[in-house]
Design a protein around this motif. Structure first.
Motif, PDB file in Angstrom:
ATOM      1  N   ASP A 238     -74.553 -20.833   2.314  1.00 12.81           N
ATOM      2  CA  ASP A 238     -73.433 -20.556   3.233  1.00 12.81           C
ATOM      3  C   ASP A 238     -73.057 -22.079   3.470  1.00 12.81           C
ATOM      4  O   ASP A 238     -73.830 -22.928   3.783  1.00 12.81           O
ATOM      5  CB  ASP A 238     -73.679 -20.026   4.373  1.00 12.81           C
ATOM      6  CG  ASP A 238     -73.490 -18.432   4.334  1.00 12.81           C
ATOM      7  OD1 ASP A 238     -73.459 -17.865   3.321  1.00 12.81           O
ATOM      8  OD2 ASP A 238     -73.805 -17.796   5.461  1.00 12.81           O
ATOM      9  N   GLU A 247     -68.358 -20.262   9.566  1.00 14.77           N
ATOM     10  CA  GLU A 247     -68.628 -20.195   8.197  1.00 14.77           C
ATOM     11  C   GLU A 247     -67.430 -20.436   7.283  1.00 14.77           C
ATOM     12  O   GLU A 247     -66.254 -19.831   7.484  1.00 14.77           O
ATOM     13  CB  GLU A 247     -69.086 -18.631   7.640  1.00 14.77           C
ATOM     14  CG  GLU A 247     -69.641 -18.481   6.368  1.00 14.77           C
ATOM     15  CD  GLU A 247     -69.762 -17.086   5.967  1.00 14.77           C
ATOM     16  OE1 GLU A 247     -70.695 -16.204   6.890  1.00 14.77           O
ATOM     17  OE2 GLU A 247     -69.292 -16.407   4.960  1.00 14.77           O
ATOM     18  N   SER A 250     -69.471 -18.350   1.330  1.00 17.90           N
ATOM     19  CA  SER A 250     -70.944 -18.128   1.194  1.00 17.90           C
ATOM     20  C   SER A 250     -70.930 -17.814  -0.630  1.00 17.90           C
ATOM     21  O   SER A 250     -70.049 -17.603  -1.332  1.00 17.90           O
ATOM     22  CB  SER A 250     -71.224 -16.443   1.345  1.00 17.90           C
ATOM     23  OG  SER A 250     -71.125 -16.176   2.952  1.00 17.90           O
TER      24      SER A 250
END
Ligand code: AMP
Ligand code: MG
Length: 324
Positions: A238, A247, A250
């Motif tokens: 990630d 985030e 991914s």
């Protein structure tokens, strides 16, 4: 509700429905307009980068017999596709793997629909409808696609330095200075050190984007490839933004061999039947590949220093909320 007659001579007036008024006034916010303008340049830069790198841009798939199971629960609407239950795309992972049969490098601006749980409504990071730039490279390993992602982000920032100066001034935000390779942290070590909220804790304290690598098998979907040298550890990663933006993307290497795919579906407690058409396709041969998917709205949010991904969209689909 009385609908306007539409007769010529009607004078524009505020819509009676407060939800429509709310949706229209969202578009009037200067920050929203700046966010959307920034998003327009980010999309242009991403497209430019992948074309220049020899990628074929494929069209998005919106509805299919099966989609990404994800590793967290989302509602599962199906549509009646000529009498067959089809699903709305949550990500194009399976289709981009299949696309590897046709082209060695593909990317797609892929609209995703995820009916996220209501607890996610105030993270600032989640919408029901968002766009991933989904990228896949045949015969690549994780290192190769990590470098590719770093170069893509660097290109976006360089592009914005030339084409979005006024928007940044308006937002009162400075462009980040990126110096890849970004630091890497071992997922398990980070979690052991900082507890279950490690991802956001590290995001808040990091001055630069950083990688979390070697994610344990139960934490991810069945299609992320297990490291042959380290059972239980995935060849995936990630990327996390700094300043608490969380985030970014991914990705990783993919399981491509049928026995491994079947073993991993079983290990998740999922049924092979649910993924039947994908398994059938894998039987015909999936090339080895690696790739990633980066959320456009989150990228724009971080670059623009926006408080919510909704500020990147004219028509944001907020979780649990009516929208135009
Ligand atoms: P995932 O397949 O869950 O790893 O999602 C890929 C990327 O899409 C993430 O790293 C985010 O950048 C973005 N993303 C995932 N879910 C959402 C959401 N509900 N709203 C906006 N962006 C999202
Ligand atoms: Mg993810």
């Amino acid at each position: 509700m009385s609908l306007p007659s539409g007769a010529s001579g009607d004078v524009p007036s505020a819509p009676e429905d407060a939800r429509v008024r709310g949706a229209l006034s969202h578009m009037d916010h200067p920050r929203v307009r700046a966010g959307v303008r920034l998003g327009s340049e980010v999309r242009r830069a991403l497209g430019e980068f992948f074309h220049r790198e020899g990628f074929v841009e494929i069209a998005p798939v919106l509805v299919a017999p099966v989609t990404d199971p994800l590793n967290h629960p989302v509602a599962d609407p199906t549509v009646d596709y000529y009498g067959q239950p089809f699903q709305l795309t949550r990500s194009m992972i399976f289709h981009k793997q299949l696309a590897m049969r046709a082209f060695p490098r593909v990317f797609v601006f892929s609209p995703n629909l995820r009916f996220e749980p209501r607890e996610r409504s105030s993270t600032g990071r989640h919408l029901v409808e968002f766009t991933q730039v989904d990228v896949e490279v045949r015969d690549a390993d994780r290192e190769e696609v990590m470098t590719l992602a770093e170069r893509a982000l660097t290109h976006v920032v360089d592009h914005l330095a030339q084409h979005a100066r006024r928007t940044f001034a308006q937002l009162g935000r400075r462009l980040p200075v990126l110096s890849p390779p970004f630091p890497r942290r071992d997922w398990r070590a980070a979690r052991a050190e900082h507890g279950p909220e490690f991802e956001m804790a590290l995001s808040r304290e990091s001055p630069t984007p950083f990688w979390l690598v070697d994610i344990p098998l139960p934490e991810r979907e069945f299609y992320d490839r297990e490291d042959p040298a380290r059972p239980g550890v995935l060849r995936d990663m990630d990327l996390i933004y700094p300043e608490g933006y969380g985030e970014a993307l991914s990705g990783g290497e993919r399981e491509f061999e049928l026995p491994a795919i079947l073993r991993r579906i079983h290990a998740k407690g999922q049924s092979v039947e649910q993924f039947r058409w994908y398994v059938e396709a894998a039987q015909a041969g999936l090339p080895p590949s690696a790739g990633f998917g980066i959320g456009v709205e989150r990228l724009v949010r971080w670059l623009g220093g926006l408080s919510d991904v909704a500020e990147t969209s004219l028509f944001p689909k907020r979780i649990g909320t009516w929208s135009l």
